[in-house]
Write a protein that holds these residues in place. Structure first.
Motif, PDB file in Angstrom:
ATOM      1  N   TRP A 128       0.868  -1.176   0.000  1.00  0.00           N
ATOM      2  CA  TRP A 128       0.000   0.000   0.000  1.00  0.00           C
ATOM      3  C   TRP A 128       0.900   1.220   0.000  1.00  0.00           C
ATOM      4  O   TRP A 128       2.126   1.099   0.092  1.00  0.00           O
ATOM      5  N   ASN A 129       0.326   2.403  -0.129  1.00  0.00           N
ATOM      6  CA  ASN A 129       1.107   3.633  -0.113  1.00  0.00           C
ATOM      7  C   ASN A 129       0.673   4.537   1.030  1.00  0.00           C
ATOM      8  O   ASN A 129      -0.529   4.652   1.321  1.00  0.00           O
ATOM      9  N   ALA A 130       1.653   5.177   1.681  1.00  0.00           N
ATOM     10  CA  ALA A 130       1.340   6.094   2.773  1.00  0.00           C
ATOM     11  C   ALA A 130       0.398   7.200   2.297  1.00  0.00           C
ATOM     12  O   ALA A 130      -0.542   7.583   3.003  1.00  0.00           O
ATOM     13  N   VAL A 131       0.659   7.721   1.107  1.00  0.00           N
ATOM     14  CA  VAL A 131      -0.286   8.606   0.414  1.00  0.00           C
ATOM     15  C   VAL A 131      -0.817   7.778  -0.749  1.00  0.00           C
ATOM     16  O   VAL A 131      -0.122   7.602  -1.751  1.00  0.00           O
ATOM     17  N   PRO A 132      -2.019   7.224  -0.625  1.00  0.00           N
ATOM     18  CA  PRO A 132      -2.433   6.199  -1.591  1.00  0.00           C
ATOM     19  C   PRO A 132      -2.888   6.710  -2.954  1.00  0.00           C
ATOM     20  O   PRO A 132      -3.078   5.908  -3.864  1.00  0.00           O
ATOM     21  N   TRP A 133      -3.034   8.019  -3.109  1.00  0.00           N
ATOM     22  CA  TRP A 133      -3.488   8.544  -4.394  1.00  0.00           C
ATOM     23  C   TRP A 133      -2.311   9.120  -5.184  1.00  0.00           C
ATOM     24  O   TRP A 133      -1.271   9.475  -4.639  1.00  0.00           O
TER      25      TRP A 133
END
Length: 208
Positions: free
Chosen positions: A107-112
């Motif tokens: 996943w991404n810490a800032v997912p967008w």
């Protein structure tokens, strides 16, 4: 389907990508995919799907990167199989550490996506990490088997701070970012990544 779809950079093959997209609504990733759509609608930006070859909501290890790169639009997945050097390094490091793919969610810490169309990659800003922080609680709610969090890189580690308040019992094992630019700076980077992933793997050794 090609013989070896589970391989570094394999999603550059259109047949492999089509096969992966056909799996995108599998039950173990469907709730996360819906969550990604919710974030995308709220932020007005693209949020890639989790890779259905990974563990989805059954994952025990959350590997947290920074933010989707500009190239994510080629596949629409957060995946170790994307045709980038970072993804290929991640694929190899996870395999070397003996971490089963179905135990992981990337996943991404800032997912967008934070990049304007056609813009070059850039580091995410602290304000974007602040905006992303409220999404950690609903993410954790979707991961009932989670045993360890591995933030990759300084930004992801700092952005993951809210996780400690939400789940103080959850081990957090930071590792250096696996980008080729950083990995090639010193042999110690590779060693630190593998040491961290090995430590994370130890948290998966107990009962699932």
């Amino acid at each position: 389907m090609p013989d070896s779809p589970d391989a570094p950079k394999s999603l550059r093959d259109p047949a492999v990508l089509d096969a992966r997209r056909a799996m995108a609504d599998a039950p173990h990733v469907r709730p996360l995919r819906a969550f990604a759509r919710t974030i995308a609608a709220e932020r007005g930006a693209e949020v890639p799907d989790p890779d259905p070859l990974d563990g989805g909501v059954e994952a025990r290890l959350l590997l947290l990167l920074e933010t989707p790169g500009p190239s994510i639009g080629r596949t629409g997945f957060v995946s170790r199989d994307n045709a980038t050097g970072t993804a290929a390094n991640l694929f190899r490091f996870l395999a070397e550490a003996g971490i089963a793919r179905r135990d992981t969610l990337i996943w991404n810490a800032v997912p967008w996506v934070i990049h304007a169309p056609g813009a070059l990659n850039r580091a995410p800003r602290r304000s974007e990490a602040t905006a992303a922080a409220p999404y950690f609680a609903p993410l954790l709610a979707l991961l009932p088997r989670l045993a360890v969090v591995v933030p990759a890189g300084r930004f992801a580690h700092e952005a993951a701070a809210p996780l400690a308040a939400l789940r103080p019992d959850l081990p957090v094992v930071p590792i250096p970012h696996p980008s080729p630019t950083y990995v090639c700076t010193s042999p110690s980077v590779r060693e630190r990544i593998l040491a961290g992933l090995t430590q994370a793997a130890s948290h998966l050794a107990g009962p699932p």
